[in-house]
Design an enzyme around this catalytic site. Structure first.
Site, PDB file in Angstrom:
ATOM      1  N   SER A   1      30.216  22.381  55.000  1.00 42.50           N
ATOM      2  CA  SER A   1      30.279  21.913  56.373  1.00 42.50           C
ATOM      3  C   SER A   1      29.606  22.917  57.305  1.00 42.50           C
ATOM      4  O   SER A   1      28.433  23.232  57.137  1.00 42.50           O
ATOM      5  CB  SER A   1      31.737  21.653  56.769  1.00 42.50           C
TER       6      SER A   1
ATOM      7  N   GLU B   1      24.663  15.758  54.005  1.00 48.39           N
ATOM      8  CA  GLU B   1      25.932  15.063  54.221  1.00 48.39           C
ATOM      9  C   GLU B   1      26.380  15.345  55.637  1.00 48.39           C
ATOM     10  O   GLU B   1      25.902  16.266  56.289  1.00 48.39           O
ATOM     11  CB  GLU B   1      26.988  15.525  53.214  1.00 48.39           C
TER      12      GLU B   1
ATOM     13  N   HIS C   1      32.381  15.887  52.824  1.00 50.46           N
ATOM     14  CA  HIS C   1      33.686  15.621  53.425  1.00 50.46           C
ATOM     15  C   HIS C   1      34.345  14.432  52.741  1.00 50.46           C
ATOM     16  O   HIS C   1      34.518  13.357  53.318  1.00 50.46           O
ATOM     17  CB  HIS C   1      33.531  15.358  54.918  1.00 50.46           C
TER      18      HIS C   1
END
Length: 299
Positions: free
Chosen positions: A112, A204, A269
């Site tokens: 992330s 992502e 995620h």
């Protein structure tokens, strides 16, 4: 360079370069990490009360110091981010990358927002790293835990990662780069931006509407970041809108690159996310839905 793998008795430093760490998830994860046979050192920002602004785990100086001290500690073999959120980019200019390079190779793991640190470690230190689930997350489930453990201790068992289907068929080889789309787009114009030339790119994101994904992909395309890309692997797009609209956007923006693309590969995620190395050579087979690494990510 590939950092050395972890062994029983090594020290793992848990840091918080981005957002505040949920105490309940941290306390649940610590016994899991200790169960790997390592000493877990918890950084001061990991347990700190959120500062100002409250979406950071501490001041930029505090977070940079926590990360730097963990890396410079000769006993630490792995620096693992407790969680993502936001803020890693804010501390990059406060890190003495020359000192970190002199300290020798270590493992960085996280995902992330930690994409910013992965880019910095790759660019400034020339190191591969691990795009991995993080312990202070509800997504740190049994599969994620075991895949990360194997990546750290038995990396030769993770030479083939499977998942997803072909959005654009084909086969390609290159060095793995990428991570979170919004961090890659935000990094354009910075020393850590790098590019996708001769690379297989991971992408992502989470909670970004379709038009925002469009804007970020367009920014990277117009900025030349994708020039020379060899292949693309798409992970999760949780809470990013209608999946059919997300898929149509990805095909419309990335299809003209005329490289193999795997969709729904299952990293990011999402529950049961695998750990995927960055900065190492890999072969992508979109038709089989596989990433096959030339060698283990860690020595």
């Amino acid at each position: 360079m590939r950092p050395p793998r972890l062994r029983a008795g090594d020290t793992l430093a848990l840091v918080a370069p981005s957002g505040p760490v949920p105490a309940d998830l941290l306390e649940k994860a610590l016994p899991v990490l200790s169960g790997w046979g390592v000493e877990v050192r918890v950084g001061p920002c990991v347990r700190a009360t959120p500062g100002s602004p409250p979406y950071l785990s501490g001041s930029d100086a505090a977070r940079a110091a926590e990360f730097t001290e963990a890396w410079l500690d000769p006993g630490v073999r792995c620096v693992l981010a407790a969680r993502g959120g936001y803020g890693a980019q804010r501390m990059l200019d406060l890190v003495d990358w020359t000192a970190l390079r002199d300290a020798g190779p270590k493992v960085l793991a996280g995902s992330s927002d930690i994409t910013a640190l992965h880019r910095a470690v790759n660019v400034h230190l020339g190191l591969s790293s691990l795009f991995s689930p993080m312990p202070a997350s509800v997504l740190f489930d049994d599969f994620a835990v075991e895949h990360l453990r194997r990546a750290l201790f038995e990396p030769e068992r993770n030479l083939v990662v499977r998942g997803g289907t072909a959005l654009v068929p084909g086969r390609a080889s290159g060095t793995v780069v990428g991570g979170n789309l919004s961090l890659l787009a935000a990094g354009l114009g910075t020393p850590e931006a790098g590019s996708a030339r001769d690379a297989v790119v991971l992408l992502e994101d989470v909670t970004e509407s379709v038009y925002r994904l469009d804007r970020m992909l367009t920014q990277l395309l117009r900025g030349g970041w994708f020039d020379g890309v060899r292949g693309i692997v798409l992970g999760s797009w949780k809470a990013c809108g209608d999946p059919s609209e997300v898929r149509a956007l990805l095909l419309e923006r990335l299809g003209p690159l005329e490289v193999p693309v795997i969709e729904e590969f299952g990293f990011g995620h999402v529950a049961s996310s695998p750990t995927v190395p960055l900065g190492v050579p890999v072969t992508l087979d979109a038709d089989l839905g596989t990433l096959t690494f030339d060698s283990p990510a860690l020595t």
